[in-house]
Design a protein around this motif. Structure first.
Motif, PDB file in Angstrom:
ATOM      1  N   UNK A  12       0.791  -1.233   0.000  1.00 37.06           N
ATOM      2  CA  UNK A  12       0.000   0.000   0.000  1.00 37.06           C
ATOM      3  C   UNK A  12       0.816   1.272   0.000  1.00 37.06           C
ATOM      4  N   UNK A  13       2.112   1.171  -0.382  1.00 35.45           N
ATOM      5  CA  UNK A  13       2.989   2.354  -0.400  1.00 35.45           C
ATOM      6  C   UNK A  13       2.909   3.090  -1.736  1.00 35.45           C
ATOM      7  N   UNK A  14       2.256   2.464  -2.714  1.00 31.81           N
ATOM      8  CA  UNK A  14       2.051   3.075  -4.030  1.00 31.81           C
ATOM      9  C   UNK A  14       0.861   2.382  -4.684  1.00 31.81           C
ATOM     10  N   UNK A  15       0.210   3.103  -5.599  1.00 31.71           N
ATOM     11  CA  UNK A  15      -0.898   2.482  -6.327  1.00 31.71           C
ATOM     12  C   UNK A  15      -0.335   1.700  -7.510  1.00 31.71           C
ATOM     13  N   UNK A  16      -1.134   0.824  -8.075  1.00 30.70           N
ATOM     14  CA  UNK A  16      -0.693   0.045  -9.230  1.00 30.70           C
ATOM     15  C   UNK A  16      -0.337   0.973 -10.389  1.00 30.70           C
ATOM     16  N   UNK A  18       8.332 -10.513   1.632  1.00 33.31           N
ATOM     17  CA  UNK A  18       7.584  -9.264   1.444  1.00 33.31           C
ATOM     18  C   UNK A  18       6.306  -9.474   0.638  1.00 33.31           C
ATOM     19  N   UNK A  19       6.237 -10.560  -0.114  1.00 37.02           N
ATOM     20  CA  UNK A  19       5.029 -10.861  -0.892  1.00 37.02           C
ATOM     21  C   UNK A  19       4.117 -11.795  -0.108  1.00 37.02           C
ATOM     22  N   UNK A  20       2.820 -11.543  -0.219  1.00 40.85           N
ATOM     23  CA  UNK A  20       1.825 -12.408   0.421  1.00 40.85           C
ATOM     24  C   UNK A  20       0.769 -12.781  -0.615  1.00 40.85           C
ATOM     25  N   UNK A  23      -0.661 -10.295  -3.519  1.00 40.87           N
ATOM     26  CA  UNK A  23      -0.610 -10.633  -4.945  1.00 40.87           C
ATOM     27  C   UNK A  23      -2.015 -10.574  -5.548  1.00 40.87           C
ATOM     28  N   UNK A  24      -2.996 -11.096  -4.815  1.00 42.05           N
ATOM     29  CA  UNK A  24      -4.380 -11.064  -5.300  1.00 42.05           C
ATOM     30  C   UNK A  24      -4.867  -9.625  -5.473  1.00 42.05           C
ATOM     31  N   UNK A  25      -4.472  -8.759  -4.548  1.00 37.85           N
ATOM     32  CA  UNK A  25      -4.862  -7.342  -4.630  1.00 37.85           C
ATOM     33  C   UNK A  25      -4.311  -6.697  -5.907  1.00 37.85           C
ATOM     34  N   UNK A  26      -3.049  -7.003  -6.215  1.00 40.05           N
ATOM     35  CA  UNK A  26      -2.421  -6.441  -7.418  1.00 40.05           C
ATOM     36  C   UNK A  26      -3.091  -6.974  -8.678  1.00 40.05           C
TER      37      UNK A  26
END
Length: 271
Positions: free
Chosen positions: A67-71, A97-99, A103-106
């Motif tokens: 959540x530190x930057x938008x896609x 760092x990846x969950x 990943x699903x959110x991205x």
């Protein structure tokens, strides 16, 4: 219509996954589809180099997950094709760092942004990053060198694709698996130093979607930040173009799998 997710994976490193991810994404975008290619190799990061956009990375995949930057802030638009976007891996974080949720959110965000294809460039092996790269996939391109150790390691990947993915957990249709042979040298196959296309197909039991010949053009393209598929004069570039066409359902004969017979002048004058 949701984005189709294609994972490019392998059992061992150094077989040409990132080169393949870059060329497949570039080839798909050339058909007019909107394509994102994501580097899942947190800590190493090579995709941006092969895509020629390493100096333009401001935010990365991990920034978006946390959540530190938008896609939209993190996606880098390819200079050669307006349909193609790159999401770089982080060089400074560790692999945890990846969950799965991140990943699903991205992937959901890319879906909402109207992407047709998402190509996931997986790290090698069966670690967490590789699992996350394949978990949401619809199709898998398993990259293999024609040697016994590479083929055996890929067999483990096929097992994971069949059992450790969202489709498997939900009892949905399995991930469509394709085999891509890289660094293929017909002369060495003929000499018995390398497995043939048929050997690899027989061992792994899935169809070959492409055979990329051993070629200096691949390294030259990578070093210059240009996906080799754009080198349409090279056999490797042509073979990747054929591969993209087959993934899209076109029927094309396999090329560059036989030893080239020398022409009359080559036989007389050498070369």
């Amino acid at each position: 219509m949701s984005a189709e997710i294609i994972v490019v994976t392998s059992g061992k490193g150094g077989v040409g996954k990132t080169t393949t991810s870059a060329s497949l994404a570039t080839g798909l975008a050339a058909t007019g589809k909107k394509v994102a290619v994501i580097d899942f190799d947190v800590g190493l990061r090579n995709l941006d180099l092969i895509m020629g956009c390493e100096r333009r990375v401001v935010y990365d995949f991990v920034n978006v997950v946390h959540g530190e930057a938008s896609i939209r802030q993190a996606l880098i638009k390819d200079k050669r094709d307006e349909n193609l976007y790159v999401l770089a891996a982080s060089q400074t974080r560790d692999k945890d760092a990846l969950t799965l949720e991140g990943v699903e959110k991205v992937l959901d965000a890319l879906n909402q942004d109207g992407f047709d294809y998402v190509v996931c460039d997986s790290p090698a092996g069966i670690e967490k990053g590789a699992h996350l790269a394949m978990y949401f996939a619809d199709k898998a391109v398993v990259v293999v060198n024609p040697e016994v150790s590479s083929v055996r390691d890929s067999d483990r990947i096929l097992g994971l694709l069949a059992s450790k993915t969202r489709r498997a957990e939900r009892g949905e249709a399995p991930i469509k698996q394709f085999l891509l042979l890289t660094r293929y040298n017909p002369a060495r196959v003929a000499a018995g130093e390398m497995l043939s296309v048929k050997d690899v197909e027989d061992i792994l039991g899935i169809e070959v979607v492409g055979v990329i010949p051993e070629s200096e053009n691949v390294l030259a393209a990578s070093n210059s930040g240009v996906p080799v598929i754009l080198d349409s004069q090279s056999h490797a570039g042509q073979a990747y173009a054929d591969t993209v066409a087959r993934i899209l359902g076109e029927s094309r004969p396999l090329r560059f799998t036989e030893v080239q017979k020398k022409g009359f002048f080559q036989r007389v004058f050498g070369g």
